[in-house]
Design a protein around this motif. Sequence first.
Motif, short mmCIF file in Angstrom:
data_model
loop_
_atom_site.label_atom_id
_atom_site.label_comp_id
_atom_site.label_asym_id
_atom_site.label_seq_id
_atom_site.Cartn_x
_atom_site.Cartn_y
_atom_site.Cartn_z
N ASP A 90 0.83 -1.21 0.00
CA ASP A 90 0.00 0.00 0.00
C ASP A 90 0.87 1.26 0.00
N ARG A 93 2.16 1.76 -3.42
CA ARG A 93 1.09 2.27 -4.29
C ARG A 93 0.88 3.77 -4.05
N ASP A 97 1.18 6.45 -6.90
CA ASP A 97 0.05 7.32 -7.22
C ASP A 97 0.49 8.79 -7.27
N LYS A 139 1.76 3.32 -14.84
CA LYS A 139 0.48 2.61 -14.91
C LYS A 139 0.68 1.10 -14.87
N HIS A 142 1.64 0.00 -11.46
CA HIS A 142 0.47 0.04 -10.61
C HIS A 142 -0.35 -1.24 -10.78
N GLN A 143 -0.47 -1.71 -12.01
CA GLN A 143 -1.20 -2.95 -12.26
C GLN A 143 -0.51 -4.14 -11.59
N SER A 144 0.80 -4.14 -11.57
CA SER A 144 1.53 -5.21 -10.90
C SER A 144 1.31 -5.17 -9.39
N ASP A 146 -1.42 -4.08 -7.98
CA ASP A 146 -2.78 -4.59 -7.80
C ASP A 146 -2.78 -6.12 -7.84
N ALA A 147 -1.99 -6.68 -8.75
CA ALA A 147 -1.89 -8.14 -8.83
C ALA A 147 -1.22 -8.69 -7.57
N ASP A 149 -1.51 -7.46 -4.62
CA ASP A 149 -2.57 -7.46 -3.60
C ASP A 149 -3.44 -8.71 -3.71
N GLN A 150 -3.76 -9.09 -4.93
CA GLN A 150 -4.58 -10.28 -5.14
C GLN A 150 -3.86 -11.53 -4.65
N GLU A 195 5.41 -10.40 -9.02
CA GLU A 195 4.75 -9.13 -9.33
C GLU A 195 5.54 -7.95 -8.78
#
Length: 261
Positions: A90, A93, A97, A139, A142-144, A146-147, A149-150, A195
């Motif tokens: 976080d 991120r 951001d 960007k 950022h997607q990595s 998010d992955a 986090d999953q 990731e």
Amino acid sequence: MNDPVEIARHTEDVASAVGAARPLIETVAGDAVALAEQVERNSDDIGMLRQQAERLRTYDDVEPARILQSAMVDADTIDARLRRTGGQVDELRGDLDRAGRHLAEGSKAHAKLVDELGGPTPQTEQLGRRLQDLSGAVKAAHQSLDAADQCIRGARGSLNALIMTDLQADRAGTEAKIESAHTATRAGAASLGSELKNVTQRLEGVRPQLQGATAESQALAQAAHAALNPTPKSQQVAPGSASQSHAQSHRQDAPTRERDR
């Protein structure tokens, strides 16, 4: 159009935006790979679950509930570590951001600069491409995240399923649940590390663009300010004249300092 004041303002805005984004991008790139290495070092904790499953197969005289309780303690330790890792993700991120917002501001200022100049120049075109590349890398990073986090959520879900297991479960069922938690958590941790490394690779891949954008935006800002505040001819001096004047003044002052002694 071609207002020197506006041109200077826009170039300064671009340079400031890139200057603010750069340390954030560099920090995230370094911290992400460090976090990935930390996840790899913690893989031994996940291996403890496999050992608990092996105990169930090996020690028939030990009640499954006792081994399950030990596995639950291990799972809780791993879960707490993953929760802390999630907090670190976080933080990454948040920095990313902020970098993205700075780059967006820089792109807006760049568009205004091009408009004020009446169209693109070779310098502004190159800078614009660099800003686009940087924004794209941010960007993708950022997607990595998010992955990542999953991956953390999936692994923690498997661990919590084990933690909430009924202590009265039979030996075979207990072994299966521990094995399932081990397999899912190990896979989740491996994907998490990958990731996080992707984040670093994406950001490191645009390091030349980041360095180039920094230098070029600063050069444009300096040129714009120089055009806004040109040196009057009355104050211009020929190359070397300043040092010559200083030397002459030094020679004239020397006798005075001797007399003062």
